[in-house]
Design an enzyme around this catalytic site. Sequence first.
Site, PDB file in Angstrom:
ATOM      1  N   TYR A 133       2.701   1.739  13.663  1.00 41.39           N
ATOM      2  CA  TYR A 133       3.050   2.402  12.455  1.00 41.39           C
ATOM      3  C   TYR A 133       2.834   4.019  12.708  1.00 41.39           C
ATOM      4  O   TYR A 133       1.740   4.362  13.208  1.00 41.39           O
ATOM      5  CB  TYR A 133       2.066   2.243  11.096  1.00 41.39           C
ATOM      6  CG  TYR A 133       1.808   1.011  10.768  1.00 41.39           C
ATOM      7  CD1 TYR A 133       2.078   0.369   9.473  1.00 41.39           C
ATOM      8  CD2 TYR A 133       1.047  -0.002  11.612  1.00 41.39           C
ATOM      9  CE1 TYR A 133       1.861  -0.790   9.103  1.00 41.39           C
ATOM     10  CE2 TYR A 133       0.515  -1.235  11.054  1.00 41.39           C
ATOM     11  CZ  TYR A 133       1.319  -1.656  10.147  1.00 41.39           C
ATOM     12  OH  TYR A 133       0.789  -2.990   9.575  1.00 41.39           O
ATOM     13  N   HIS A 137       0.864  -1.198   0.039  1.00 42.30           N
ATOM     14  CA  HIS A 137      -0.180   0.046   0.001  1.00 42.30           C
ATOM     15  C   HIS A 137       0.859   1.300  -0.068  1.00 42.30           C
ATOM     16  O   HIS A 137       2.098   1.444   0.596  1.00 42.30           O
ATOM     17  CB  HIS A 137      -0.911   0.036   1.312  1.00 42.30           C
ATOM     18  CG  HIS A 137      -1.682  -1.277   1.410  1.00 42.30           C
ATOM     19  ND1 HIS A 137      -1.745  -1.815   2.755  1.00 42.30           N
ATOM     20  CD2 HIS A 137      -2.361  -2.144   0.529  1.00 42.30           C
ATOM     21  CE1 HIS A 137      -2.610  -2.801   2.564  1.00 42.30           C
ATOM     22  NE2 HIS A 137      -2.948  -2.983   1.192  1.00 42.30           N
ATOM     23  N   ASP A 139      -6.309  -7.161  -1.403  1.00 40.22           N
ATOM     24  CA  ASP A 139      -4.882  -7.171  -1.552  1.00 40.22           C
ATOM     25  C   ASP A 139      -4.625  -8.217  -2.409  1.00 40.22           C
ATOM     26  O   ASP A 139      -3.615  -8.119  -3.590  1.00 40.22           O
ATOM     27  CB  ASP A 139      -4.052  -7.349  -0.239  1.00 40.22           C
ATOM     28  CG  ASP A 139      -3.892  -6.356   0.591  1.00 40.22           C
ATOM     29  OD1 ASP A 139      -4.297  -5.025   0.295  1.00 40.22           O
ATOM     30  OD2 ASP A 139      -3.269  -6.580   1.761  1.00 40.22           O
ATOM     31  N   LYS A 169       6.199   6.521   6.188  1.00 40.86           N
ATOM     32  CA  LYS A 169       5.856   5.768   7.541  1.00 40.86           C
ATOM     33  C   LYS A 169       7.117   5.231   8.257  1.00 40.86           C
ATOM     34  O   LYS A 169       8.151   4.926   7.532  1.00 40.86           O
ATOM     35  CB  LYS A 169       5.314   4.427   6.767  1.00 40.86           C
ATOM     36  CG  LYS A 169       3.917   4.648   6.207  1.00 40.86           C
ATOM     37  CD  LYS A 169       3.489   3.356   5.620  1.00 40.86           C
ATOM     38  CE  LYS A 169       2.044   3.367   4.884  1.00 40.86           C
ATOM     39  NZ  LYS A 169       1.706   2.177   4.248  1.00 40.86           N
TER      40      LYS A 169
END
Length: 183
Positions: A132, A62, A168, A72
């Site tokens: 995250y 992603h 996904d 991130k």
Amino acid sequence: MKFVQTPLKGAYVIEPELFEDKRGKFERIFCEKEFKEIGHSKTIVQINHSLTKNKGTLRGMHYQEPPMSETKMVTCLNGSVYDVIIDLRKGSNTFLGWFGETLSSGSRCVMYVPEGFAHGFQALEHDCELLYFHTEFYNPEYERDVRFDDPKIDIKWPLDITEISERDKNHALLSASFEGVLV
């Protein structure tokens, strides 16, 4: 903290310095001053936590497109995962290159994922928990994906995939006209 440059320019594996005594352990996983030394200047605006129950589960790949591109920082709190990033930056010398690193609760390393990179992981154990840190808010309008088994990327996942979301699993393959994302 030690910032270890990956083969993909601008992406790092961060090794925290652990302080340990009879009381327990202490480590920093973010320091604005130290992150500025690698060019990080954006504010962290969102922190997410995930639990992946089963070994072999895959999540990803992603990213968000401009103007919602995000950096991130990902660390593993429990278990271990094979964490993967893909360089999607238009004009990058490592365009469509990928890098994988095992993140674990034992190592406490952090994957620094710059803007213009896709991210995903495979659980190497049951009950893997990740934390995250994001520099942009989640925005489904700008969310994009790369299929986990796209032959243009050819990621070598360490385990057979036991679980993956329908979303996904069914991302489109990169088209021949895909030139990357601007950052």
